[in-house]
Design an enzyme around this catalytic site. Structure first.
Site, PDB file in Angstrom:
ATOM      1  N   LYS A   1      39.484  46.315  49.079  1.00 45.05           N
ATOM      2  CA  LYS A   1      38.796  45.777  47.911  1.00 45.05           C
ATOM      3  C   LYS A   1      38.993  46.767  46.776  1.00 45.05           C
ATOM      4  O   LYS A   1      38.585  47.927  46.860  1.00 45.05           O
ATOM      5  CB  LYS A   1      37.321  45.581  48.198  1.00 45.05           C
ATOM      6  CG  LYS A   1      36.559  45.069  46.983  1.00 45.05           C
ATOM      7  CD  LYS A   1      35.132  44.744  47.305  1.00 45.05           C
ATOM      8  CE  LYS A   1      34.414  44.230  46.068  1.00 45.05           C
ATOM      9  NZ  LYS A   1      33.019  43.903  46.344  1.00 45.05           N
TER      10      LYS A   1
ATOM     11  N   LYS B   1      41.411  41.905  48.185  1.00 46.37           N
ATOM     12  CA  LYS B   1      40.697  41.360  47.037  1.00 46.37           C
ATOM     13  C   LYS B   1      40.895  42.249  45.827  1.00 46.37           C
ATOM     14  O   LYS B   1      40.707  43.459  45.964  1.00 46.37           O
ATOM     15  CB  LYS B   1      39.217  41.269  47.398  1.00 46.37           C
ATOM     16  CG  LYS B   1      38.309  40.905  46.260  1.00 46.37           C
ATOM     17  CD  LYS B   1      36.897  40.944  46.733  1.00 46.37           C
ATOM     18  CE  LYS B   1      35.984  40.712  45.551  1.00 46.37           C
ATOM     19  NZ  LYS B   1      34.600  40.776  45.891  1.00 46.37           N
TER      20      LYS B   1
HETATM   21  C1  PBG Z   1      29.847  42.533  45.558  1.00 47.82           C
HETATM   22  C2  PBG Z   1      30.963  41.579  45.378  1.00 47.82           C
HETATM   23  C3  PBG Z   1      31.726  41.426  44.210  1.00 47.82           C
HETATM   24  C4  PBG Z   1      32.558  40.331  44.420  1.00 47.82           C
HETATM   25  C5  PBG Z   1      32.312  39.852  45.714  1.00 47.82           C
HETATM   26  N1  PBG Z   1      31.327  40.660  46.299  1.00 47.82           N
HETATM   27  C6  PBG Z   1      31.673  42.149  42.916  1.00 47.82           C
HETATM   28  C7  PBG Z   1      31.806  43.596  42.866  1.00 47.82           C
HETATM   29  O1  PBG Z   1      32.259  44.265  43.788  1.00 47.82           O
HETATM   30  O2  PBG Z   1      31.409  44.128  41.835  1.00 47.82           O
HETATM   31  C8  PBG Z   1      33.500  39.783  43.399  1.00 47.82           C
HETATM   32  C9  PBG Z   1      33.912  38.373  43.560  1.00 47.82           C
HETATM   33  C10 PBG Z   1      34.525  37.747  42.357  1.00 47.82           C
HETATM   34  O3  PBG Z   1      34.791  38.392  41.324  1.00 47.82           O
HETATM   35  O4  PBG Z   1      34.762  36.546  42.436  1.00 47.82           O
HETATM   36  N2  PBG Z   1      29.871  43.412  46.575  1.00 47.82           N
END
Ligand code: PBG
Length: 327
Positions: free
Chosen positions: A200, A253
């Protein structure tokens, strides 16, 4: 004399018409590939999300209706994201493991109404954190890894108790997959899966999501836990650790700008690979389509095809329902 090509190889024969193109098509997209992310809130009415046209914060009633409609379009799996009121956001993010919390109650209602719906949940503290971070924040601003993992375990167990099928840690703390696996097993949830957000990235493409949930960090950014967009070898290292710690599926992601990472994980691991087409990727297509600059359905299908072609078995996408309706 007209020019004459002397060719044995004519790849265009395989593109001659749609029937032949379909016969030689290497990747497919269908209902079995999608997980549909949904935003929920405890209040009344469904609230549109500005930067994500077509997506709403769903009320309890709206959630049941949206899932019912999405089921008809072929959606088999969802993941829930709660928008919590300020009063639920604390330093210790205790609401994350409240068995009567919004996510937990929503899972139970959905399972009653749609017993065969696959429900995934996000494990991270940001919706519940007064600091807007995925982990606990020390007075000096540091994110406390091991203390956070303890809370993530409680959150995961609470979600499993409510009936979640797949637990998805998105927090990027070290060691959380192994700890969550152990906690789930100890509580008798050995059949609950872990879909780890393995790679991520600290991405700007999450902007619309943070707006949707009011979950942006109050101070600092997420770069001490989310990955540097410049790195791919590091993703392989994360993948090895998650695999060793007992993850059932790995995730990359964002998806579209990270196709090489999806491919690298696909080639490296035998586990199913998921990719998250995030809020910003969705918003870009929507915005261009609204201006008439892109054909929305064709662009969305192409983007999802590219993610599958890169090696993703599963895609988390806000387009799940729309694309299945178009196909
Ligand atoms: C939070 C989380 C996020 C997303 C999914 N889970 C945001 C972040 O890490 O700030 C982002 C998903 C998206 O942008 O569609 N843990």
């Amino acid at each position: 004399m007209p020019f004459k090509l002397e060719l044995d190889a004519r790849p265009r024969r395989n593109r001659k018409n749609e029937t032949i193109r379909a016969m030689v098509r290497e990747t497919s997209i269908g209902p079995q590939h999608f997980i549909y992310p949904l935003f929920i809130h405890a209040g009344e009415g469904d609230i549109p999300i500005d930067a994500m046209p077509g997506q709403r914060r769903l009320s309890p009633k709206g959630l049941l209706e949206e899932v019912g409609a999405a089921r008809k379009d072929g959606v088999n799996a969802i993941v829930l994201f709660p928008a919590e009121p300020e009063s639920h956001k604390t330093k210790g993010a205790e609401e994350a493991y409240n068995d009567e919390g919004l996510v937990q109650v929503s899972i139970r209602r959905l399972k009653d109404a749609y017993p065969d719906l696959v429900i995934a949940t996000d494990v991270a503290l940001d919706p519940y954190s007064a600091d807007g971070h995925d982990g606990l924040v020390a007075p000096d601003g540091r994110i406390l890894n091991d203390e956070t993992v303890e809370i993530l375990c409680k959150q995961a167990v609470s979600q499993a108790r409510a009936g979640a099928d797949i637990i998805s840690p998105s927090d990027m703390m070290d060691g959380r997959v192994g700890a969550i696996r152990e906690a789930l097993d100890e509580e008798g949830f050995s059949e609950v899966s872990i879909l780890s957000y393995t790679a991520k990235y600290a991405s700007s493409y999450y902007g619309p999501f943070r707006e949707a949930l009011d979950s942006a960090p109050k101070a600092g950014d997420k770069k001490t836990y989310q990955m540097d967009p410049a790195n791919v070898r590091e993703a392989l290292r994360e993948a090895e650790l998650d695999e060793d710690e007992g993850a059932d599926m790995l995730m990359v992601k964002p998806a579209g700008p990270y196709l090489d990472v999806i491919r690298a994980l696909r080639d490296h691991s035998t586990l199913p690979i998921a990719a998250y087409q995030v809020s910003g990727e969705y918003a870009m297509i929507k915005a261009a389509a609204e201006r008439g600059w892109l054909d929305e359905s064709k662009t969305a299908v192409e983007a999802l095809q590219a993610i599958r072609r890169a090696g993703a078995d599963l895609i988390l996408t806000y387009y799940a329902r729309q694309v299945l309706a178009w196909l």
